[in-house]
Design a protein around this motif. Structure first.
Motif, PDB file in Angstrom:
ATOM      1  N   HIS A 162      -3.985  -2.521   1.176  1.00 17.10           N
ATOM      2  CA  HIS A 162      -3.048  -2.492  -0.119  1.00 17.10           C
ATOM      3  C   HIS A 162      -2.357  -1.278  -0.188  1.00 17.10           C
ATOM      4  O   HIS A 162      -2.468  -0.504  -1.436  1.00 17.10           O
ATOM      5  CB  HIS A 162      -3.728  -3.187  -1.430  1.00 17.10           C
ATOM      6  CG  HIS A 162      -4.302  -4.281  -1.289  1.00 17.10           C
ATOM      7  ND1 HIS A 162      -3.607  -5.539  -1.095  1.00 17.10           N
ATOM      8  CD2 HIS A 162      -5.759  -4.667  -1.219  1.00 17.10           C
ATOM      9  CE1 HIS A 162      -4.486  -6.665  -0.987  1.00 17.10           C
ATOM     10  NE2 HIS A 162      -5.715  -6.142  -1.129  1.00 17.10           N
ATOM     11  N   PRO A 163      -1.610  -0.812   0.483  1.00 15.60           N
ATOM     12  CA  PRO A 163      -1.067   0.638   0.576  1.00 15.60           C
ATOM     13  C   PRO A 163      -0.282   0.778  -0.582  1.00 15.60           C
ATOM     14  O   PRO A 163       0.143   1.837  -1.170  1.00 15.60           O
ATOM     15  CB  PRO A 163      -0.627   0.797   1.932  1.00 15.60           C
ATOM     16  CG  PRO A 163      -0.333  -0.541   2.367  1.00 15.60           C
ATOM     17  CD  PRO A 163      -1.352  -1.369   2.063  1.00 15.60           C
ATOM     18  N   GLU A 164       0.550  -0.297  -0.918  1.00 17.22           N
ATOM     19  CA  GLU A 164       1.909  -0.097  -1.843  1.00 17.22           C
ATOM     20  C   GLU A 164       1.166   0.100  -3.099  1.00 17.22           C
ATOM     21  O   GLU A 164       2.158   0.744  -3.940  1.00 17.22           O
ATOM     22  CB  GLU A 164       2.536  -1.666  -2.047  1.00 17.22           C
ATOM     23  CG  GLU A 164       1.680  -2.623  -2.600  1.00 17.22           C
ATOM     24  CD  GLU A 164       0.480  -3.296  -1.567  1.00 17.22           C
ATOM     25  OE1 GLU A 164      -0.370  -4.104  -2.143  1.00 17.22           O
ATOM     26  OE2 GLU A 164       0.698  -3.098  -0.439  1.00 17.22           O
ATOM     27  N   GLY A 165       0.056   0.249  -3.546  1.00 17.66           N
ATOM     28  CA  GLY A 165      -0.370   0.902  -4.924  1.00 17.66           C
ATOM     29  C   GLY A 165      -1.075   2.058  -4.965  1.00 17.66           C
ATOM     30  O   GLY A 165      -1.752   2.510  -5.777  1.00 17.66           O
ATOM     31  N   LYS A 166      -1.211   2.807  -3.693  1.00 15.68           N
ATOM     32  CA  LYS A 166      -2.076   4.066  -3.555  1.00 15.68           C
ATOM     33  C   LYS A 166      -1.155   5.020  -2.859  1.00 15.68           C
ATOM     34  O   LYS A 166      -0.045   5.014  -2.295  1.00 15.68           O
ATOM     35  CB  LYS A 166      -3.064   3.373  -2.659  1.00 15.68           C
ATOM     36  CG  LYS A 166      -4.115   2.699  -3.027  1.00 15.68           C
ATOM     37  CD  LYS A 166      -5.247   2.434  -2.178  1.00 15.68           C
ATOM     38  CE  LYS A 166      -6.329   1.562  -2.898  1.00 15.68           C
ATOM     39  NZ  LYS A 166      -5.810   0.104  -3.161  1.00 15.68           N
TER      40      LYS A 166
END
Length: 217
Positions: free
Chosen positions: A45-49
């Motif tokens: 879930h890279p979009e939040g990190k």
């Protein structure tokens, strides 16, 4: 152009006597957790990190050796911090300057590919001040690490002196800080927890939830 040290991919306008690539400032406050670069490839879930490079150099050298391979994945994150190639005080000055150049080349390359890149600032002795701030933007948020600098009076003194020089030269509104924060630096700090602490906390919460689900015997 010969395929050498990524010069075939890009040559950025340089500043200072060593032609350090210049990077743009970022003023947007980072939201979301930070993870180390060596976990970026497997992150679901890279979009939040956000990604930081405060790990051993061998963990992210592949991003320098094959920069285009990792662009698609890194672009999925909210932001990345410029790679923290080492500038240890016992390194030859030429190696420190080379690592500073590599940090800025990758940061500029990532910005060219549309990423939000926070500058990572590092220094060694006061002699390094003549080049270690070359290419760094003024007035933007920066990232630093104190790991390994608080173990002796002398190393702490050198860290604090360089930190003061950074504040004076770059005027950052916030500092993304990895490692122990000295009292002298405790101002407008964005603390980054070690990744293993986050993993341990998630495991603790999971155990508690599983215990509550089972209930008393």
């Amino acid at each position: 152009m010969t395929n050498f040290e990524n010069l075939d991919k890009a040559i950025f306008p340089g500043v200072g006597p060593y032609g350090i690539p210049e990077i743009e400032p970022v003023t947007e406050y980072p939201s979301g957790d930070f993870i180390p670069m060596n976990y970026a490839k497997s992150e679901k879930h890279p979009e939040g990190k956000n990604v930081h490079c405060f790990v051993d150099d061998y963990q992210f050298i592949r991003y320098w050796n094959n920069p285009d391979t990792y662009i698609p994945k890194l672009r999925q994150f909210r932001s990345v911090c410029a790679p923290d190639f080492s500038t240890y005080i016992d390194m030859p000055a030429a190696m420190q300057i080379y690592n500073h150049y590599r940090k800025h080349w990758l940061a500029a390359y990532w910005q060219f590919h549309g990423m939000t890149v926070y500058p990572t600032i590092s220094w060694s002795t006061p002699d390094s001040y003549s080049w270690c701030f070359d290419g760094e933007p003024k007035g933007g948020i920066v990232a630093v690490s104190s790991v390994g600098t608080q173990n002796s009076t002398e190393s702490k003194r050198l860290f604090l002196r360089g930190y003061e020089e950074m504040i004076k030269r770059l005027s950052p509104p916030w500092v993304i800080f990895y490692g122990k924060v000295p009292e002298e630096c405790d101002w407008n700090i964005i603390c980054v927890k070690p990744h293993q602490d986050s993993i341990a906390e998630r495991r603790r919460v999971k155990r508690e939830e599983e215990g509550q689900a089972v209930g008393p015997a």
